[in-house]
Scaffold this motif. Sequence first.
Motif, PDB file in Angstrom:
ATOM      1  N   ASP B 162       0.858  -1.191   0.000  1.00 18.12           N
ATOM      2  CA  ASP B 162       0.000   0.000   0.000  1.00 18.12           C
ATOM      3  C   ASP B 162       0.896   1.242   0.000  1.00 18.12           C
ATOM      4  N   THR B 163       0.512   2.255  -0.756  1.00 20.37           N
ATOM      5  CA  THR B 163       1.364   3.441  -0.831  1.00 20.37           C
ATOM      6  C   THR B 163       0.608   4.683  -1.294  1.00 20.37           C
ATOM      7  N   LEU B 164       1.093   5.827  -0.815  1.00 20.80           N
ATOM      8  CA  LEU B 164       0.617   7.133  -1.293  1.00 20.80           C
ATOM      9  C   LEU B 164       1.801   7.752  -2.034  1.00 20.80           C
ATOM     10  N   GLY B 165       1.731   7.824  -3.349  1.00 20.64           N
ATOM     11  CA  GLY B 165       2.885   8.239  -4.130  1.00 20.64           C
ATOM     12  C   GLY B 165       3.998   7.218  -3.970  1.00 20.64           C
ATOM     13  N   LEU B 166       5.206   7.614  -4.265  1.00 18.14           N
ATOM     14  CA  LEU B 166       6.365   6.746  -4.055  1.00 18.14           C
ATOM     15  C   LEU B 166       7.487   7.591  -3.459  1.00 18.14           C
ATOM     16  N   PRO B 167       8.268   7.048  -2.522  1.00 19.89           N
ATOM     17  CA  PRO B 167       9.459   7.763  -2.069  1.00 19.89           C
ATOM     18  C   PRO B 167      10.398   7.993  -3.262  1.00 19.89           C
ATOM     19  N   GLU B 171      11.278   5.532  -6.508  1.00 18.98           N
ATOM     20  CA  GLU B 171      10.952   5.852  -7.904  1.00 18.98           C
ATOM     21  C   GLU B 171      12.211   5.809  -8.778  1.00 18.98           C
ATOM     22  N   ARG B 172      13.308   6.337  -8.262  1.00 20.52           N
ATOM     23  CA  ARG B 172      14.565   6.298  -9.037  1.00 20.52           C
ATOM     24  C   ARG B 172      15.006   4.856  -9.279  1.00 20.52           C
ATOM     25  N   PHE B 173      14.907   4.022  -8.225  1.00 23.05           N
ATOM     26  CA  PHE B 173      15.288   2.603  -8.380  1.00 23.05           C
ATOM     27  C   PHE B 173      14.449   1.953  -9.473  1.00 23.05           C
ATOM     28  N   LEU B 174      13.137   2.204  -9.427  1.00 24.32           N
ATOM     29  CA  LEU B 174      12.233   1.540 -10.377  1.00 24.32           C
ATOM     30  C   LEU B 174      12.499   1.974 -11.811  1.00 24.32           C
ATOM     31  N   ARG B 175      12.830   3.252 -11.997  1.00 23.00           N
ATOM     32  CA  ARG B 175      13.097   3.734 -13.363  1.00 23.00           C
ATOM     33  C   ARG B 175      14.359   3.077 -13.918  1.00 23.00           C
ATOM     34  N   ASP B 176      15.349   2.884 -13.058  1.00 18.65           N
ATOM     35  CA  ASP B 176      16.563   2.193 -13.500  1.00 18.65           C
ATOM     36  C   ASP B 176      16.303   0.705 -13.748  1.00 18.65           C
ATOM     37  N   TRP B 177      15.499   0.122 -12.833  1.00 20.13           N
ATOM     38  CA  TRP B 177      15.278  -1.331 -12.868  1.00 20.13           C
ATOM     39  C   TRP B 177      14.456  -1.746 -14.086  1.00 20.13           C
ATOM     40  N   GLY B 178      13.490  -0.876 -14.478  1.00 22.97           N
ATOM     41  CA  GLY B 178      12.703  -1.124 -15.682  1.00 22.97           C
ATOM     42  C   GLY B 178      11.768  -2.312 -15.602  1.00 22.97           C
ATOM     43  N   PRO B 179      10.705  -2.227 -14.768  1.00 19.66           N
ATOM     44  CA  PRO B 179       9.761  -3.349 -14.687  1.00 19.66           C
ATOM     45  C   PRO B 179       8.966  -3.526 -15.986  1.00 19.66           C
ATOM     46  N   ASP B 180       8.689  -4.783 -16.314  1.00 19.41           N
ATOM     47  CA  ASP B 180       7.772  -5.067 -17.435  1.00 19.41           C
ATOM     48  C   ASP B 180       6.336  -4.795 -17.017  1.00 19.41           C
ATOM     49  N   HIS B 193      -9.910  13.727  -3.197  1.00 19.59           N
ATOM     50  CA  HIS B 193      -8.831  14.651  -3.586  1.00 19.59           C
ATOM     51  C   HIS B 193      -7.619  14.649  -2.673  1.00 19.59           C
ATOM     52  N   GLU B 194      -7.804  14.329  -1.413  1.00 20.74           N
ATOM     53  CA  GLU B 194      -6.663  14.407  -0.508  1.00 20.74           C
ATOM     54  C   GLU B 194      -6.459  13.107   0.266  1.00 20.74           C
ATOM     55  N   PRO B 195      -6.127  12.037  -0.442  1.00 27.51           N
ATOM     56  CA  PRO B 195      -5.923  10.759   0.241  1.00 27.51           C
ATOM     57  C   PRO B 195      -4.707  10.826   1.161  1.00 27.51           C
ATOM     58  N   ARG B 196      -4.718   9.994   2.210  1.00 22.80           N
ATOM     59  CA  ARG B 196      -3.637  10.069   3.194  1.00 22.80           C
ATOM     60  C   ARG B 196      -2.657   8.892   3.135  1.00 22.80           C
ATOM     61  N   ASN B 197      -3.155   7.715   2.847  1.00 25.74           N
ATOM     62  CA  ASN B 197      -2.272   6.543   2.916  1.00 25.74           C
ATOM     63  C   ASN B 197      -2.250   5.693   1.656  1.00 25.74           C
ATOM     64  N   HIS B 198      -3.100   6.071   0.694  1.00 25.98           N
ATOM     65  CA  HIS B 198      -3.195   5.287  -0.543  1.00 25.98           C
ATOM     66  C   HIS B 198      -3.368   6.248  -1.715  1.00 25.98           C
ATOM     67  N   ASN B 199      -2.975   5.812  -2.902  1.00 28.98           N
ATOM     68  CA  ASN B 199      -3.179   6.627  -4.102  1.00 28.98           C
ATOM     69  C   ASN B 199      -4.655   6.752  -4.449  1.00 28.98           C
ATOM     70  N   ASN B 200      -4.996   7.893  -5.060  1.00 32.29           N
ATOM     71  CA  ASN B 200      -6.239   7.921  -5.821  1.00 32.29           C
ATOM     72  C   ASN B 200      -5.881   7.609  -7.280  1.00 32.29           C
ATOM     73  N   LEU B 201      -6.891   7.501  -8.129  1.00 28.54           N
ATOM     74  CA  LEU B 201      -6.645   7.054  -9.507  1.00 28.54           C
ATOM     75  C   LEU B 201      -5.691   7.981 -10.266  1.00 28.54           C
ATOM     76  N   PRO B 202      -5.896   9.309 -10.235  1.00 26.32           N
ATOM     77  CA  PRO B 202      -4.953  10.159 -10.988  1.00 26.32           C
ATOM     78  C   PRO B 202      -3.511  10.016 -10.502  1.00 26.32           C
ATOM     79  N   MET B 203      -3.317   9.917  -9.210  1.00 27.84           N
ATOM     80  CA  MET B 203      -1.945   9.731  -8.695  1.00 27.84           C
ATOM     81  C   MET B 203      -1.335   8.443  -9.237  1.00 27.84           C
ATOM     82  N   ALA B 204      -2.119   7.373  -9.218  1.00 30.88           N
ATOM     83  CA  ALA B 204      -1.612   6.080  -9.697  1.00 30.88           C
ATOM     84  C   ALA B 204      -1.239   6.182 -11.174  1.00 30.88           C
TER      85      ALA B 204
END
Lengths: 260, 260
Positions: B162-167, B171-180, B193-204
């Motif tokens: 579970d996550t709100l955004g990404l640290p 995010e840098r690790f994932l961009r380098d790692w390149g998931p399929d 509009h102001e979720p606290r612990n999980h993404n909303n759809l636009p954020m995701a």
Amino acid sequence: MNFRFVGTGDSAQVPRFGCDCPACGRARVLSSHRRGACCAEVRVDGYRYLLDAGRTDLADSCEQETPEAILVTHYHADHVQGLFHLRWGTGTMIPVYGPKDANGCADLYRHPGVLDFRPGLKPFRPLMLPGLTVTPVPLNHSKPTLGFCLEDGGGRLAYLTDTLGLPGETERFLRDWGPDVVVLDATHPSTHHEPRNHNNLPMALQIIERLGASSAYLTHIGHDLDAECMTADMPLSGPVWLAHDGLELDAGAMMARRCG
Amino acid sequence: MNFRFVGTGDSAQVPRFGCDCPACGRARVLSSHRRGACCAEVRVDGYRYLLDAGRTDLADSCEQETPEAILVTHYHADHVQGLFHLRWGTGTMIPVYGPKDANGCADLYRHPGVLDFRPGLKPFRPLMLPGLTVTPVPLNHSKPTLGFCLEDGGGRLAYLTDTLGLPGETERFLRDWGPDVVVLDATHPSTHHEPRNHNNLPMALQIIERLGASSAYLTHIGHDLDAECMTADMPLSGPVWLAHDGLELDAGAMMARRCG
């Protein structure tokens, strides 16, 4: 009062994961011998009360019919686990009564959602609910735990799980109160000689004899007690039965036993 | 690698208890639209791994086939609840890997039973398991939480719930790692509009775009996102799908996407 044993197993349930004893083997083949998390349901005057909330289908069950209240014996996971899901629902708050326990279980108190956790019940002080009077009595367990003495004006049923023996004041109360039916923790078989938090079978039978109830049902049953009872020298006798998941006791049966 | 979404719901699941929104109503009628507690299963080279353990049939599932290990993203009840029952089993110990979290959930650490809780995983330090390399990455949640970057030599899948955004470092690790394939938390609809612990759809969707994955699946979905997606102006597009309980992704599909 209509009383239904919804689940009659100990925390491992029956079958126990990975176990190949005769009782676990039987329960895998015959679903009627399975035992789910220990909990029960009381119906009286059109009201539905739940005793404990460890069943994993709790939210679905409450959708079918919202309970008037949930009575929690204690906050071990196998007795409250269903609340983790139910709490995130919506609609009318559901009252939850239980022992005074500052910790509860995990974050239930911090995020109660639709659960209305009432202040901890005071031992021996009757709680008046619609159609039902509940007198909480202390039990001997590793977490603050209450038994519930249920009375609807017709029958008296004492629900006593989880416990190792009974505190003296609880036993004295019960002998005065005179239950028609005693439902008692009998987790372990006779061969389990030094149980720590639950009765073994001989302890349970001694308690029932001392209470002088006209009928008694054993619950919170572990797989090894079931295995012991599968042998020929099964030591149950008299008005004592092993409960099973789904077993119902109706007001008539209780009254009959009381008068008989 | 074969990846299966076992549960794709948020902590309330779908249908949410007591809710009469269109998505909950649909799920009550069509079981294919129900969403259970969020968890998944990975099969690779004959080994079975479980991602999270909130499913209530966990012990039964493990009896069918004992997992090589359980990987826990975090210790909220909806992600570990099945362990309460499973732990009291018998037989070979089951390794449980997860974040460093001194509290865990309720008394799981104190009474682990057949669960072998391994020391907390170190972020970005790969864990080598039979057939599978798992790199844990920190997520933003109200309890210590890890995502899992899974690699079997054929495909790369990032499981991020579970996550709100990404640290930033994740995010840098994932961009380098390149998931399929990216599997990402999208609990809330656009209107939240102001979720606290999980993404909303636009954020995701923004995260998925930034990661540049060739395909993505949304999970940990709340009833109100399902309701939003039932309307005509459902804002999903491109290689992004809503996951559903039981959905499987196989190695071939991942490879096809990687090459295509």
